[in-house]
Write an enzyme that holds these catalytic residues in place. Structure first.
Site, PDB file in Angstrom:
ATOM      1  N   GLU A   1      44.834  44.587 124.917  1.00 52.68           N
ATOM      2  CA  GLU A   1      45.818  45.695 124.597  1.00 52.68           C
ATOM      3  C   GLU A   1      46.749  45.334 123.312  1.00 52.68           C
ATOM      4  OE1 GLU A   1      48.327  46.023 128.158  1.00 52.68           O
ATOM      5  OE2 GLU A   1      46.503  47.104 129.233  1.00 52.68           O
TER       6      GLU A   1
ATOM      7  N   GLU B   1      38.485  49.677 133.300  1.00 47.73           N
ATOM      8  CA  GLU B   1      39.451  49.689 134.523  1.00 47.73           C
ATOM      9  C   GLU B   1      39.802  51.113 134.997  1.00 47.73           C
ATOM     10  OE1 GLU B   1      42.902  47.637 133.218  1.00 47.73           O
ATOM     11  OE2 GLU B   1      41.802  46.192 132.126  1.00 47.73           O
TER      12      GLU B   1
ATOM     13  N   ASP C   1      40.700  54.185 136.968  1.00 45.24           N
ATOM     14  CA  ASP C   1      41.265  54.832 138.029  1.00 45.24           C
ATOM     15  C   ASP C   1      41.944  55.984 137.452  1.00 45.24           C
ATOM     16  OD1 ASP C   1      43.787  53.767 136.922  1.00 45.24           O
ATOM     17  OD2 ASP C   1      43.662  52.395 138.337  1.00 45.24           O
TER      18      ASP C   1
ATOM     19  N   HIS D   1      42.755  53.997 132.397  1.00 43.61           N
ATOM     20  CA  HIS D   1      43.688  54.546 133.722  1.00 43.61           C
ATOM     21  C   HIS D   1      44.026  56.079 133.291  1.00 43.61           C
ATOM     22  CE1 HIS D   1      43.597  50.470 135.008  1.00 43.61           C
ATOM     23  NE2 HIS D   1      43.813  49.781 133.778  1.00 43.61           N
TER      24      HIS D   1
ATOM     25  N   ASN E   1      39.977  44.831 124.770  1.00 42.86           N
ATOM     26  CA  ASN E   1      39.913  45.714 125.917  1.00 42.86           C
ATOM     27  C   ASN E   1      41.398  46.591 125.709  1.00 42.86           C
ATOM     28  OD1 ASN E   1      39.181  46.597 128.574  1.00 42.86           O
ATOM     29  ND2 ASN E   1      40.836  45.454 129.335  1.00 42.86           N
TER      30      ASN E   1
HETATM   31  C1  XIL Z   1      47.282  44.487 136.783  1.00 37.74           C
HETATM   32  C2  XIL Z   1      46.788  44.155 137.937  1.00 37.74           C
HETATM   33  O1  XIL Z   1      45.979  45.099 138.619  1.00 37.74           O
HETATM   34  C3  XIL Z   1      48.253  44.052 138.829  1.00 37.74           C
HETATM   35  O2  XIL Z   1      47.891  43.398 140.071  1.00 37.74           O
HETATM   36  C4  XIL Z   1      49.087  43.395 138.207  1.00 37.74           C
HETATM   37  O3  XIL Z   1      50.395  43.294 138.745  1.00 37.74           O
HETATM   38  C5  XIL Z   1      49.284  43.914 136.833  1.00 37.74           C
HETATM   39  O4  XIL Z   1      48.154  44.058 136.054  1.00 37.74           O
HETATM   40  N1  XIL Z   1      45.821  46.794 132.233  1.00 37.74           N
HETATM   41  C6  XIL Z   1      45.068  45.550 132.402  1.00 37.74           C
HETATM   42  C7  XIL Z   1      45.153  44.980 133.917  1.00 37.74           C
HETATM   43  O5  XIL Z   1      44.526  45.268 131.360  1.00 37.74           O
HETATM   44  O6  XIL Z   1      45.337  43.312 133.491  1.00 37.74           O
HETATM   45  C8  XIL Z   1      46.060  45.386 134.774  1.00 37.74           C
HETATM   46  O7  XIL Z   1      46.023  44.703 135.717  1.00 37.74           O
HETATM   47  C9  XIL Z   1      46.223  46.836 134.775  1.00 37.74           C
HETATM   48  C10 XIL Z   1      46.601  47.301 133.217  1.00 37.74           C
END
Ligand code: XIL
Length: 352
Positions: A167, A272, A274, A244, A208
């Site tokens: 990020e 990631e 969802d 996400h 990422n």
């Molecule tokens: C999230 C985890 O899933 C949580 O448990 C934690 O509290 C915060 O981080 N982007 C990312 C991940 O790259 O590392 C994040 O994971 C979600 C957003």
């Protein structure tokens, strides 16, 4: 030798009958029908390297959860949701703790699953000794080098790909003004990638990011960064698209977006995934979510350099969404009771 083999076969048959062998465990596919809906089995048949899930250490005491996670026909890859991050691995300068990450790494190894390392350099979950240390450029360079080379080196040979930098950009395409950028400018990205490359030359090194899934300033900024890293000869293998998403809002140009990066010679992965909704969930929202999962998987499937998809945990029981996005949830393909949702069928359909 024949006798030993004969005995081994007999013993295996006996153990299998007693349900004491892995092959007879409830997590193994029991029929062609079951195998036909095993996500990693379907994905690898298409040429993907894996279909995977994130997981996290506290969940590993839940045996029903672990049984599904450990079925490598379902998941061929796992990512630690938290335990390889900076606050977990180097909470104090020079003091490294790997117990959480090691637990995930041995789970993957025992299950015959690939492992994604997540992550080396990120503004979040960063201990204050780094973010507020007031270090000059030379010192912070050395801190990044030590952190990345120690963490990546610790898992050398066990990791398919590392999210070396996570990020780096704001949504408007400007650099995120964290301690790394404020101290070193954009050079911190190359410093981290070089250190990771030296520590595990075989691992695929990724940047990422989120909100790059659609054309726009942030995606352009990342494309420009890739090109400048490539001109400088900096090692970089892939781009992770976090994905996400919100139900009904999957970008229609996701495939085109992935292709912009593969056109630069990189691999891409959905890292990631969802797809959340405003609660409570309804049949209509779950039906839209099925369509949405299907389109994300179809986009990766359509791009030859898209190596795999990881969902950000497979079940609503352990999703990060409700605690992060107030009033939202139900983002995963399995519900809170570890039962598959229509979203799961959408994934199967896109992989079949
Ligand atoms: C999230 C985890 O899933 C949580 O448990 C934690 O509290 C915060 O981080 N982007 C990312 C991940 O790259 O590392 C994040 O994971 C979600 C957003």
């Amino acid at each position: 030798m024949m006798t030993i083999l004969g005995f081994t076969a007999f013993a295996a048959l006996f153990l299998a009958q007693q349900g004491l062998l892995g092959a007879a465990s409830p997590t193994a596919p029991t029929s062609d029908a079951a195998a036909a809906s095993e996500l990693n089995t379907l994905a690898t048949a298409l040429g993907w390297k894996y279909f995977g899930s994130a997981t996290d250490n506290p969940e590993l005491t839940d045996t029903a959860y672990v049984a599904i996670l450990s079925d490598n026909g379902m998941f061929g890859q796992i990512t630690p949701g938290n335990s390889m991050k900076w606050d977990a691995t180097e909470p104090e300068r020079g003091t490294f703790t790997f117990s959480g990450g090691d637990a995930i790494a041995s789970l993957a190894e025992g299950n015959g699953q690939l492992l994604r390392g997540h992550n080396c350099v990120w503004y979040n979950q960063l201990p204050s000794w780094v973010s507020s240390g007031g270090f000059d450029a030379a010192t912070l360079t050395s801190i990044i080098q030590t952190h990345c080379s120690t963490v990546v080196g610790h898992y050398k040979g066990q990791i398919y790909s590392w999210d070396v930098v996570n990020e780096p950009f704001n949504d408007d395409g400007t650099w995120r003004t964290d301690v790394f950028f404020n101290t070193l400018g954009e050079d911190y990205v190359g410093i981290a990638l070089e250190a990771a490359s030296g520590a595990d030359p075989a691992a695929k090194l990724y940047i990422n990011e989120y909100n790059i899934e659609s054309a726009g300033a942030k995606q352009t900024a990342l494309l420009n960064l890739v090109q400048s890293l490539q001109s400088a000869g900096t090692p970089l293998d892939g781009i992770g698209f976090q994905c996400h998403f919100i139900v009904g809002e999957v970008p229609t140009d996701l495939q085109a977006s992935l292709e912009k990066f593969t056109a630069l010679g990189l691999e891409v992965a959905i890292t990631e995934l969802d797809i959340r909704m405003t609660l409570p969930s309804t049949d209509a929202l779950l039906a839209q979510q099925k369509t949405d999962y299907e389109s994300v998987i179809a986009a990766c499937r359509a791009v030859s350099g898209c190596v795999g998809t990881t969902i950000w945990d497979y079940t609503d029981k352990y999703s990060w969404v409700p605690s992060t996005f107030s009033g939202q949830g139900a983002a995963c393909p399995w519900d809170e009771n570890l039962v598959t949702k229509p979203a799961f069928d959408g994934i199967v359909s896109a992989l079949s």
